[in-house]
Design a protein around this motif. Structure first.
Motif, PDB file in Angstrom:
ATOM      1  N   UNK A  12       0.832  -1.199   0.000  1.00 37.56           N
ATOM      2  CA  UNK A  12       0.000   0.000   0.000  1.00 37.56           C
ATOM      3  C   UNK A  12       0.873   1.257   0.000  1.00 37.56           C
ATOM      4  N   UNK A  13       1.804   1.319   0.920  1.00 34.30           N
ATOM      5  CA  UNK A  13       2.670   2.495   1.063  1.00 34.30           C
ATOM      6  C   UNK A  13       3.605   2.623  -0.144  1.00 34.30           C
ATOM      7  N   UNK A  14       4.141   1.503  -0.608  1.00 36.13           N
ATOM      8  CA  UNK A  14       5.057   1.530  -1.757  1.00 36.13           C
ATOM      9  C   UNK A  14       4.367   2.093  -2.998  1.00 36.13           C
ATOM     10  N   UNK A  15       3.139   1.684  -3.256  1.00 26.77           N
ATOM     11  CA  UNK A  15       2.406   2.201  -4.411  1.00 26.77           C
ATOM     12  C   UNK A  15       2.191   3.701  -4.326  1.00 26.77           C
ATOM     13  N   UNK A  16       1.853   4.176  -3.134  1.00 24.49           N
ATOM     14  CA  UNK A  16       1.650   5.615  -2.949  1.00 24.49           C
ATOM     15  C   UNK A  16       2.966   6.374  -3.112  1.00 24.49           C
ATOM     16  N   UNK A  17       4.044   5.821  -2.577  1.00 20.33           N
ATOM     17  CA  UNK A  17       5.357   6.469  -2.700  1.00 20.33           C
ATOM     18  C   UNK A  17       5.789   6.526  -4.164  1.00 20.33           C
ATOM     19  N   UNK A  18       5.536   5.465  -4.926  1.00 19.80           N
ATOM     20  CA  UNK A  18       5.899   5.464  -6.348  1.00 19.80           C
ATOM     21  C   UNK A  18       5.094   6.531  -7.097  1.00 19.80           C
ATOM     22  N   UNK A  19       3.813   6.651  -6.779  1.00 16.77           N
ATOM     23  CA  UNK A  19       2.985   7.686  -7.425  1.00 16.77           C
ATOM     24  C   UNK A  19       3.485   9.085  -7.056  1.00 16.77           C
ATOM     25  N   UNK A  20       3.833   9.279  -5.784  1.00 23.42           N
ATOM     26  CA  UNK A  20       4.374  10.579  -5.368  1.00 23.42           C
ATOM     27  C   UNK A  20       5.725  10.856  -6.025  1.00 23.42           C
ATOM     28  N   UNK A  21       6.525   9.810  -6.224  1.00 20.80           N
ATOM     29  CA  UNK A  21       7.801   9.980  -6.924  1.00 20.80           C
ATOM     30  C   UNK A  21       7.564  10.385  -8.379  1.00 20.80           C
ATOM     31  N   UNK A  22       6.525   9.824  -8.997  1.00 21.57           N
ATOM     32  CA  UNK A  22       6.193  10.211 -10.371  1.00 21.57           C
ATOM     33  C   UNK A  22       5.745  11.669 -10.418  1.00 21.57           C
ATOM     34  N   UNK A  96      -2.935   1.157 -11.858  1.00 17.77           N
ATOM     35  CA  UNK A  96      -3.520   2.212 -12.714  1.00 17.77           C
ATOM     36  C   UNK A  96      -3.299   3.619 -12.161  1.00 17.77           C
ATOM     37  N   UNK A  97      -3.224   3.756 -10.834  1.00 16.11           N
ATOM     38  CA  UNK A  97      -2.976   5.071 -10.255  1.00 16.11           C
ATOM     39  C   UNK A  97      -1.592   5.594 -10.671  1.00 16.11           C
ATOM     40  N   UNK A  98      -0.590   4.738 -10.586  1.00 15.14           N
ATOM     41  CA  UNK A  98       0.769   5.136 -10.970  1.00 15.14           C
ATOM     42  C   UNK A  98       0.837   5.417 -12.471  1.00 15.14           C
ATOM     43  N   UNK A  99       0.207   4.564 -13.275  1.00 16.85           N
ATOM     44  CA  UNK A  99       0.224   4.745 -14.733  1.00 16.85           C
ATOM     45  C   UNK A  99      -0.499   6.039 -15.111  1.00 16.85           C
ATOM     46  N   UNK A 100      -1.656   6.295 -14.507  1.00 13.42           N
ATOM     47  CA  UNK A 100      -2.374   7.550 -14.786  1.00 13.42           C
ATOM     48  C   UNK A 100      -1.559   8.762 -14.376  1.00 13.42           C
TER      49      UNK A 100
END
Length: 139
Positions: A12-22, A96-100
């Motif tokens: 959960x946290x890793x996905x959010x961190x990757x999106x924030x990094x993007x 999909x959140x990271x890709x979007x």
């Protein structure tokens, strides 16, 4: 059960961190911002696919643990089933959140950003707390 909850929380946290990094990479121009901005045909197809994926995956992810096959596997395999389906549910929202988020910067189109924000809001409903993990094992 603690191990499963920690793995789900880490995902959960890793996905959010990757999106924030993007987001950070896009704002600091580390991503090629607007790289595909003039290609309207590509933008149309990518936007259509991402809209359909987002529209389909949100209700599926939120209702996943209501399906009989999923309930049965969690009841039979307990923590292993919860881990498998919990990761699957998180991935249906996080990927999909990271890709979007990335497409938002590549196409400079607000629709991608809105879809990423909606997916991020949906994460609240699948937050892998200890109580939720325990309740899903007992259901």
């Amino acid at each position: 059960m603690n191990r499963v909850q920690k793995i789900l929380m880490m995902t959960f946290v890793t996905g959010i961190v990757i999106a924030l990094a993007a987001v950070m990479a896009g704002e600091m121009n580390w991503l090629p911002v607007g790289e595909f901005q003039g290609n309207e045909t590509m933008e149309f197809w990518v936007l259509t696919v991402m809209e359909l994926l987002t529209i389909a995956l949100i209700p599926l992810a939120l209702r996943l643990f209501k399906f009989q096959k999923v309930k049965q596997e969690i009841a039979e395999k307990c923590e292993e089933g919860l881990l498998r389906w919990g990761l699957f549910r998180l991935d249906m929202l996080l990927i999909p959140m990271v890709v979007n988020t990335a497409f938002y910067y590549l196409f400079v189109n607000n629709s991608f950003g809105i879809m990423a924000a909606i997916l991020c809001l949906c994460l609240v409903f699948v937050y892998p707390s200890k109580n939720r993990c325990q309740a899903e094992l007992e259901a």
